[in-house]
Structures are given as C-alpha cells and as structure tokens.
Design a protein around this motif. Sequence first.
Motif, PDB file in Angstrom:
ATOM      1  N   PRO A   1       0.782  -1.235   0.000  1.00  0.00           N
ATOM      2  CA  PRO A   1       0.000   0.000   0.000  1.00  0.00           C
ATOM      3  C   PRO A   1       0.819   1.294   0.000  1.00  0.00           C
ATOM      4  CG  PRO A   1      -0.002  -0.970   2.181  1.00  0.00           C
ATOM      5  CD  PRO A   1       0.723  -1.931   1.281  1.00  0.00           C
ATOM      6  N   VAL A   2       2.105   1.208  -0.301  1.00  0.00           N
ATOM      7  CA  VAL A   2       2.964   2.398  -0.361  1.00  0.00           C
ATOM      8  C   VAL A   2       3.877   2.291  -1.580  1.00  0.00           C
ATOM      9  CG1 VAL A   2       2.923   2.774   2.132  1.00  0.00           C
ATOM     10  CG2 VAL A   2       4.733   1.384   1.138  1.00  0.00           C
ATOM     11  N   ALA A   3       4.537   3.391  -1.907  1.00  0.00           N
ATOM     12  CA  ALA A   3       5.475   3.402  -3.034  1.00  0.00           C
ATOM     13  C   ALA A   3       6.600   2.400  -2.793  1.00  0.00           C
ATOM     14  CB  ALA A   3       6.056   4.806  -3.209  1.00  0.00           C
ATOM     15  N   PRO A   4       7.130   1.793  -3.856  1.00  0.00           N
ATOM     16  CA  PRO A   4       8.176   0.773  -3.703  1.00  0.00           C
ATOM     17  C   PRO A   4       9.379   1.228  -2.875  1.00  0.00           C
ATOM     18  CG  PRO A   4       7.361   0.782  -5.949  1.00  0.00           C
ATOM     19  CD  PRO A   4       6.727   1.957  -5.259  1.00  0.00           C
ATOM     20  N   GLU A   5       9.827   2.468  -3.061  1.00  0.00           N
ATOM     21  CA  GLU A   5      10.993   2.934  -2.293  1.00  0.00           C
ATOM     22  C   GLU A   5      10.664   3.075  -0.806  1.00  0.00           C
ATOM     23  OE1 GLU A   5       8.946   6.400  -4.310  1.00  0.00           O
ATOM     24  OE2 GLU A   5       9.771   4.512  -5.020  1.00  0.00           O
ATOM     25  N   ASP A   6       9.427   3.468  -0.480  1.00  0.00           N
ATOM     26  CA  ASP A   6       9.009   3.542   0.920  1.00  0.00           C
ATOM     27  C   ASP A   6       8.880   2.137   1.506  1.00  0.00           C
ATOM     28  OD1 ASP A   6       8.917   6.331   1.011  1.00  0.00           O
ATOM     29  OD2 ASP A   6       6.829   6.385   0.338  1.00  0.00           O
ATOM     30  N   ALA A   7       8.318   1.220   0.722  1.00  0.00           N
ATOM     31  CA  ALA A   7       8.192  -0.162   1.179  1.00  0.00           C
ATOM     32  C   ALA A   7       9.567  -0.750   1.479  1.00  0.00           C
ATOM     33  CB  ALA A   7       7.463  -1.010   0.137  1.00  0.00           C
ATOM     34  N   ALA A   8      10.545  -0.500   0.609  1.00  0.00           N
ATOM     35  CA  ALA A   8      11.900  -1.023   0.807  1.00  0.00           C
ATOM     36  C   ALA A   8      12.524  -0.447   2.078  1.00  0.00           C
ATOM     37  CB  ALA A   8      12.767  -0.708  -0.415  1.00  0.00           C
ATOM     38  N   ARG A   9      12.395   0.859   2.276  1.00  0.00           N
ATOM     39  CA  ARG A   9      12.961   1.497   3.475  1.00  0.00           C
ATOM     40  C   ARG A   9      12.307   0.943   4.738  1.00  0.00           C
ATOM     41  NH1 ARG A   9      10.530   5.960   3.601  1.00  0.00           N
ATOM     42  NH2 ARG A   9       9.695   5.914   5.676  1.00  0.00           N
ATOM     43  N   ARG A  10      10.996   0.819   4.720  1.00  0.00           N
ATOM     44  CA  ARG A  10      10.278   0.303   5.882  1.00  0.00           C
ATOM     45  C   ARG A  10      10.642  -1.156   6.152  1.00  0.00           C
ATOM     46  NH1 ARG A  10       4.246   3.023   4.971  1.00  0.00           N
ATOM     47  NH2 ARG A  10       4.993   5.172   4.973  1.00  0.00           N
ATOM     48  N   ALA A  11      10.754  -1.947   5.096  1.00  0.00           N
ATOM     49  CA  ALA A  11      11.117  -3.366   5.257  1.00  0.00           C
ATOM     50  C   ALA A  11      12.495  -3.496   5.897  1.00  0.00           C
ATOM     51  CB  ALA A  11      11.071  -4.082   3.915  1.00  0.00           C
ATOM     52  N   ARG A  12      13.439  -2.668   5.482  1.00  0.00           N
ATOM     53  CA  ARG A  12      14.778  -2.722   6.082  1.00  0.00           C
ATOM     54  C   ARG A  12      14.735  -2.348   7.559  1.00  0.00           C
ATOM     55  NH1 ARG A  12      15.965  -0.646   0.892  1.00  0.00           N
ATOM     56  NH2 ARG A  12      16.016   1.489   1.697  1.00  0.00           N
ATOM     57  N   ALA A  13      13.922  -1.355   7.913  1.00  0.00           N
ATOM     58  CA  ALA A  13      13.780  -0.979   9.320  1.00  0.00           C
ATOM     59  C   ALA A  13      13.119  -2.116  10.110  1.00  0.00           C
ATOM     60  CB  ALA A  13      12.962   0.306   9.446  1.00  0.00           C
ATOM     61  N   LEU A  14      12.089  -2.724   9.541  1.00  0.00           N
ATOM     62  CA  LEU A  14      11.416  -3.844  10.199  1.00  0.00           C
ATOM     63  C   LEU A  14      12.367  -5.020  10.395  1.00  0.00           C
ATOM     64  CD1 LEU A  14       8.062  -3.564   8.268  1.00  0.00           C
ATOM     65  CD2 LEU A  14       8.299  -3.338  10.755  1.00  0.00           C
ATOM     66  N   LEU A  15      13.219  -5.259   9.423  1.00  0.00           N
ATOM     67  CA  LEU A  15      14.188  -6.348   9.538  1.00  0.00           C
ATOM     68  C   LEU A  15      15.121  -6.116  10.723  1.00  0.00           C
ATOM     69  CD1 LEU A  15      14.861  -8.975   8.143  1.00  0.00           C
ATOM     70  CD2 LEU A  15      16.427  -7.731   6.656  1.00  0.00           C
ATOM     71  N   GLY A  16      15.454  -4.857  10.981  1.00  0.00           N
ATOM     72  CA  GLY A  16      16.306  -4.534  12.121  1.00  0.00           C
ATOM     73  C   GLY A  16      15.635  -4.752  13.468  1.00  0.00           C
ATOM     74  N   ALA A  17      14.315  -4.856  13.486  1.00  0.00           N
ATOM     75  CA  ALA A  17      13.565  -5.055  14.728  1.00  0.00           C
ATOM     76  C   ALA A  17      12.776  -6.357  14.711  1.00  0.00           C
ATOM     77  CB  ALA A  17      12.614  -3.874  14.941  1.00  0.00           C
ATOM     78  N   VAL A  18      13.112  -7.255  13.807  1.00  0.00           N
ATOM     79  CA  VAL A  18      12.309  -8.468  13.602  1.00  0.00           C
ATOM     80  C   VAL A  18      12.204  -9.326  14.862  1.00  0.00           C
ATOM     81  CG1 VAL A  18      14.115 -10.009  12.727  1.00  0.00           C
ATOM     82  CG2 VAL A  18      11.771 -10.204  11.850  1.00  0.00           C
ATOM     83  N   ASP A  19      13.146  -9.194  15.782  1.00  0.00           N
ATOM     84  CA  ASP A  19      13.081  -9.961  17.028  1.00  0.00           C
ATOM     85  C   ASP A  19      11.900  -9.546  17.905  1.00  0.00           C
ATOM     86  OD1 ASP A  19      14.513  -7.486  17.371  1.00  0.00           O
ATOM     87  OD2 ASP A  19      15.116  -8.187  19.358  1.00  0.00           O
ATOM     88  N   ARG A  20      11.251  -8.447  17.588  1.00  0.00           N
ATOM     89  CA  ARG A  20      10.079  -7.983  18.346  1.00  0.00           C
ATOM     90  C   ARG A  20       8.800  -8.697  17.927  1.00  0.00           C
ATOM     91  NH1 ARG A  20      11.155  -2.874  20.973  1.00  0.00           N
ATOM     92  NH2 ARG A  20      13.420  -2.727  20.984  1.00  0.00           N
ATOM     93  N   LEU A  21       8.807  -9.345  16.773  1.00  0.00           N
ATOM     94  CA  LEU A  21       7.629 -10.066  16.283  1.00  0.00           C
ATOM     95  C   LEU A  21       7.432 -11.333  17.114  1.00  0.00           C
ATOM     96  CD1 LEU A  21       5.415 -10.493  14.064  1.00  0.00           C
ATOM     97  CD2 LEU A  21       7.134 -11.830  12.838  1.00  0.00           C
ATOM     98  N   VAL A  22       6.199 -11.563  17.560  1.00  0.00           N
ATOM     99  CA  VAL A  22       5.878 -12.775  18.314  1.00  0.00           C
ATOM    100  C   VAL A  22       5.222 -13.768  17.368  1.00  0.00           C
ATOM    101  CG1 VAL A  22       4.488 -13.763  20.179  1.00  0.00           C
ATOM    102  CG2 VAL A  22       5.609 -11.541  20.490  1.00  0.00           C
ATOM    103  N   VAL A  23       5.904 -14.889  17.141  1.00  0.00           N
ATOM    104  CA  VAL A  23       5.358 -16.012  16.384  1.00  0.00           C
ATOM    105  C   VAL A  23       5.544 -17.236  17.264  1.00  0.00           C
ATOM    106  CG1 VAL A  23       5.435 -17.371  14.271  1.00  0.00           C
ATOM    107  CG2 VAL A  23       6.068 -14.960  14.197  1.00  0.00           C
ATOM    108  N   SER A  24       4.450 -17.835  17.708  1.00  0.00           N
ATOM    109  CA  SER A  24       4.575 -18.967  18.619  1.00  0.00           C
ATOM    110  C   SER A  24       3.317 -19.819  18.578  1.00  0.00           C
ATOM    111  CB  SER A  24       4.818 -18.471  20.052  1.00  0.00           C
ATOM    112  OG  SER A  24       3.668 -17.835  20.565  1.00  0.00           O
ATOM    113  N   THR A  25       3.359 -20.913  19.326  1.00  0.00           N
ATOM    114  CA  THR A  25       2.153 -21.715  19.512  1.00  0.00           C
ATOM    115  C   THR A  25       1.278 -20.986  20.532  1.00  0.00           C
ATOM    116  OG1 THR A  25       3.049 -22.982  21.353  1.00  0.00           O
ATOM    117  CG2 THR A  25       3.416 -23.875  19.115  1.00  0.00           C
ATOM    118  N   ILE A  26       0.016 -21.348  20.588  1.00  0.00           N
ATOM    119  CA  ILE A  26      -0.874 -20.731  21.568  1.00  0.00           C
ATOM    120  C   ILE A  26      -0.392 -21.046  22.977  1.00  0.00           C
ATOM    121  CG2 ILE A  26      -2.553 -22.635  21.586  1.00  0.00           C
ATOM    122  CD1 ILE A  26      -3.393 -18.879  21.913  1.00  0.00           C
ATOM    123  N   HIS A  27       0.127 -22.253  23.185  1.00  0.00           N
ATOM    124  CA  HIS A  27       0.605 -22.633  24.517  1.00  0.00           C
ATOM    125  C   HIS A  27       1.795 -21.773  24.941  1.00  0.00           C
ATOM    126  CE1 HIS A  27      -1.488 -26.214  22.978  1.00  0.00           C
ATOM    127  NE2 HIS A  27      -1.960 -26.250  24.191  1.00  0.00           N
TER     128      HIS A  27
END
Length: 168
Positions: free
Chosen positions: A119-145
């Motif tokens: 939903p954003v321009a490709p250059e903005d998406a790329a910049r945001r993706a790189r920033a998100l990659l730097g903080a990817v450890d903040r994403l919670v992916v787990s089992t419900i338990h």
Amino acid sequence: RYGTVTGVQTCARPISGGQVSDAEARERARTIFDRPLVVEAGAGTGKTTTLIARICTWCIGPGWELARGTDAERAASVLEGVVAITFTEAAAAEMAGRFGEALVEIGAGRPVKGIPELPVAPEDAARRARALLGAVDRLVVSTIHAFCARRSEEHTSELQSQFRISYA
C-alpha cells in the motif's frame, strides 16, 4: 501449486454472504485490518504464505502509518503489536523465517510471493522493510501454549499466588 483457501471470515460472521474465489479470499485476508479474521484451509494450501502477506502488508502499510517516531522506533512499535499463532513450534519457526525472508526481498525491491502490491510506493516499502528487519526480534510467532505461558509469566504479580504453569 497451492490449493484453495476455502473461507475468510471475521470472528463473528463471514465477510460476504457466500463463498468467494480463492484469489478473493487471499486478497481479503491480506488487506482487511478493521477486524480479526479466520482463514480456513486445508494442509498445503498456502495459509502461511497468506499470513506472511498479511503481516507484511500490515507492517509496511497501515501499522507503519499508525506508529510514530524514527523508522527504528516505528518498526519496533509495529512489530510489538503483531502476534502470529501457529499449532507447532516447527510451524512458528518456519513462519518467523519466512517473514524475515519476505522483508529481505521487499527491502531489496524484489517481489514476494503472495504480495501482489503493497500500500505504499516501492521505495518507501523497501525502506520500511529494512527498518522492520532490524527489529524483527520484536515479532511474536509462537504456539498458543507458548504465547499464553509467556504472557502468564510476564504478569505473575497480577495472577493468584496459587497459579502454576505446567509444561507436562
């Protein structure tokens, strides 16, 4: 080839009155953020791809727009607000890895399977993706338990003293 995503619905009701096409179900799963969704599909149909597309679209688009601060602060804030629940630890590890891979691709300006457009321009998406990659450890992916156990441990003072977690 992926099978069919048989339905996308809110927790309360189907999004539309009838069955939708596979492409429409995937698009809705990727782009509807005003309510929780349930994706119903069999094994090997592309649920993980659909969920990765949903997380990427949210984080790079609406989630990013709602966050404030520097790119690094926004990335951390957005990812701290995402929880992806799977059935097995192996599936959680796969989903986390695939999310990181998708961010690398978006950050390099390359297309990602399951994400026809962001939903954003490709250059903005790329910049945001790189920033998100730097903080990817903040994403919670787990089992419900694992998610519930972690939350319970984080809030032990708020729980009754008799409360105990058993991993048996």
